[in-house]
Design an enzyme around this catalytic site. Structure first.
Site, PDB file in Angstrom:
ATOM      1  CB  SER A 256      -0.909   0.002   1.233  1.00  0.00           C
ATOM      2  OG  SER A 256      -0.126   0.112   2.422  1.00  0.00           O
ATOM      3  CE  LYS A 257      -2.440   6.262  -2.804  1.00  0.00           C
ATOM      4  NZ  LYS A 257      -3.358   7.426  -2.832  1.00  0.00           N
ATOM      5  NE  ARG A 258       0.377  -0.259   5.992  1.00  0.00           N
ATOM      6  CZ  ARG A 258       1.139  -1.158   6.563  1.00  0.00           C
ATOM      7  NH1 ARG A 258       2.295  -0.786   7.100  1.00  0.00           N
ATOM      8  NH2 ARG A 258       0.782  -2.416   6.616  1.00  0.00           N
ATOM      9  N   GLY A 260       5.429   3.207   0.341  1.00  0.00           N
ATOM     10  CA  GLY A 260       6.060   4.001  -0.711  1.00  0.00           C
ATOM     11  C   GLY A 260       5.170   4.019  -1.935  1.00  0.00           C
TER      12      GLY A 260
END
Length: 491
Positions: A256-258, A260
């Protein structure tokens, strides 16, 4: 049992079906790549289908990003793009066929009632088993006949639904755990039924497009028994299913975005080489066997098989991706790398048309070849390497402070400029000899002059070997830059 080998060469038809409600996620790109590799290996057909029936969430810019990301990745398609929003009648006709043959029913239950219509029961050895509670509508006893009905699939009671998965093998689901899923929503005023739901539209499309293999993420396994039932209800043979493992972050949770960047286009903008990204992406859940990791795209196509797809999830390792990129920067035939560097320099406003052919192209090729062992990403050619392509560059203050602090540097650079200006041959050995002679006559170590010179002519403390750099820059530019550096000291 059905497997990939049962399909003749050239008859394979696969599809990638993104939704324009989000960007091209790394996981989706990997799915697209696997479909593309399989189609090319089998000399089959790759279809692009856009699942754009969610009008409220669709965004044109996201569709543009998906298309651009696929093109950058090199995943081209043979048919499409087809848009589900333009194929509504196909789905309604297929759903009505199910109604006519008794495999679907009008359901008058409010959605919230149906969603809660299941419970867990004690199964073998104390395991909890999901049991779906069927509504009376399926037996011709409408629960609320005054409401507009949805069309639901009538899942068989008892027994199991089985299918063969090319990655996970035989799969079996209890029909008692599969809800009577919606095929068509209830209609608006004047309509008996409304929008087709995912299961209906995807199966109708796959039948109409003669899809032979459905290659998609393992998170779709739970959808597959429903779709197998629909295929059979519509009198069609299900395709070969191949569910590929998920991609996880370094902490083993869903990528996921967390973790990167997960949008493929972010890596394009960062300056990764598409072929390096393809190679890296292919190995997230697939192996050709053995320890080899570096595969040009042609080799990936030749070696790819569904049998090589792993059942275990892949882990996205940014450091590994960067390693692949540096490997490709160094190993690609220079003629394959030049167009990508050219495009980068055009973006940076540094490109000169004289480098496109003839002697200019030869110089450009030598320069890129000199720089690439020290380049990590394409933008490096226009950032720290800027001085090779433009006279408008800045000198790094840290390099200047470190290598120009000796009071002898200005006179050394001035003497070197004159010595180099007098050379009748401009090559590595001539530049080397002239520089060392100036240092020797001044009674200083050659390293002092070499480091100071590097900063003067390219603005950086770290660069390719100095005398190779001098040869590439040319006599006139090197002398001019040395003299400019001396003038700068005087100010």
């Amino acid at each position: 049992m059905t497997d990939a080998s049962a399909t003749q060469k050239g008859s394979v038809r696969v599809r990638f079906a993104p939704s324009p409600t989000g960007y091209l996620h790394v996981g989706g790109a990997r799915t697209a790549l696997f479909n593309w590799l399989f189609a090319r290996k089998e000399r089959g057909t790759m279809i692009l289908r856009i699942e754009d029936t969610d009008a409220e969430r669709n965004k044109p810019e996201l569709l543009t990003g998906i298309i651009e990301g696929l093109k950058w990745l090199g995943v081209n398609w043979d048919e499409g793009p087809y848009y589900q929003s333009q194929r509504t009648e196909l789905y309604r006709e297929a759903a009505k066929k199910c109604l006519a043959n008794g495999s679907a029913f009008r359901c008058y239950c409010p959605p919230e009632k149906y969603v809660g219509g299941d419970h867990a029961e004690e199964g073998a050895e104390g395991a909890k088993v999901r049991r779906v509670v069927r509504c009376t509508c399926r037996d011709g006893k409408p629960s609320s006949p005054e409401t507009k009905p949805a069309l639901r699939f009538k899942v068989p009671t008892g027994g199991t639904t089985r299918f063969y998965d090319a990655v996970f093998g035989e799969r079996e689901f209890s029909n008692d755990e599969i809800e009577d899923f919606v095929l068509l929503r209830s209609g608006k005023e004047g309509e008996e039924f409304g929008q087709a739901m995912y299961q209906m539209s995807v199966v109708a499309d796959d039948i109409d497009m003669r899809i032979t293999h459905v290659i998609r993420g393992a998170d779709h396994i739970s959808n597959t028994p429903k779709q197998v039932l629909l295929y059979r209800a519509l009198g069609a043979e299900p395709p070969v299913f191949a569910h590929v493992p998920l991609i996880l972050g370094p902490d083993k949770s869903r990528l996921s975005k967390r973790h990167g960047a997960t949008d493929v286009n972010m890596y394009r903008r960062e300056g990764f080489l598409p072929e390096a990204f393809r190679n890296f992406l292919a190995l997230l859940g697939w192996s050709a066997g053995g320890d080899e990791e570096f595969f040009r795209t042609k080799e990936l196509v030749e070696k790819f098989s569904l049998e090589g797809v792993s059942r275990t999830n892949g882990v996205f390792d940014r450091a590994k991706l960067e390693w692949f990129n540096t490997q490709y920067l160094q190993k690609l035939p220079i003629e394959d790398l030049l167009p990508q560097v050219e495009e980068q320099l055009k973006q940076d406003g540094l490109w000169k048309e004289e480098w496109a052919k003839g002697a200019g192209r030869e110089w450009f090729s030598r320069t890129v070849d000199l720089l690439r062992p020290r380049v990590r990403l394409l933008p490096d050619f226009g950032s720290w390497s800027r001085a090779f392509f433009s006279d408008e560059f800045t000198i790094d203050p840290a390099a200047k402070a470190k290598f120009w602090k000796d009071e002898k540097v200005p006179s050394l650079l001035a003497k070197l400029a004159e010595a180099l200006a007098g050379l009748t041959e401009w090559n590595h050995d001539a530049c080397d000899h002239a520089s060392r002679k100036v240092a020797e006559e001044a009674g200083v170590k050659a390293g002092l002059l070499i480091n100071a010179t590097r900063v003067a002519i390219v603005g950086q403390a770290v660069a390719p070997p100095l005398f190779d750099t001098m040869v590439v820059l040319g006599q006139e530019r090197v002398v001019r830059r040395l003299r400019a550096a001396v003038s700068g000291f005087a100010k």
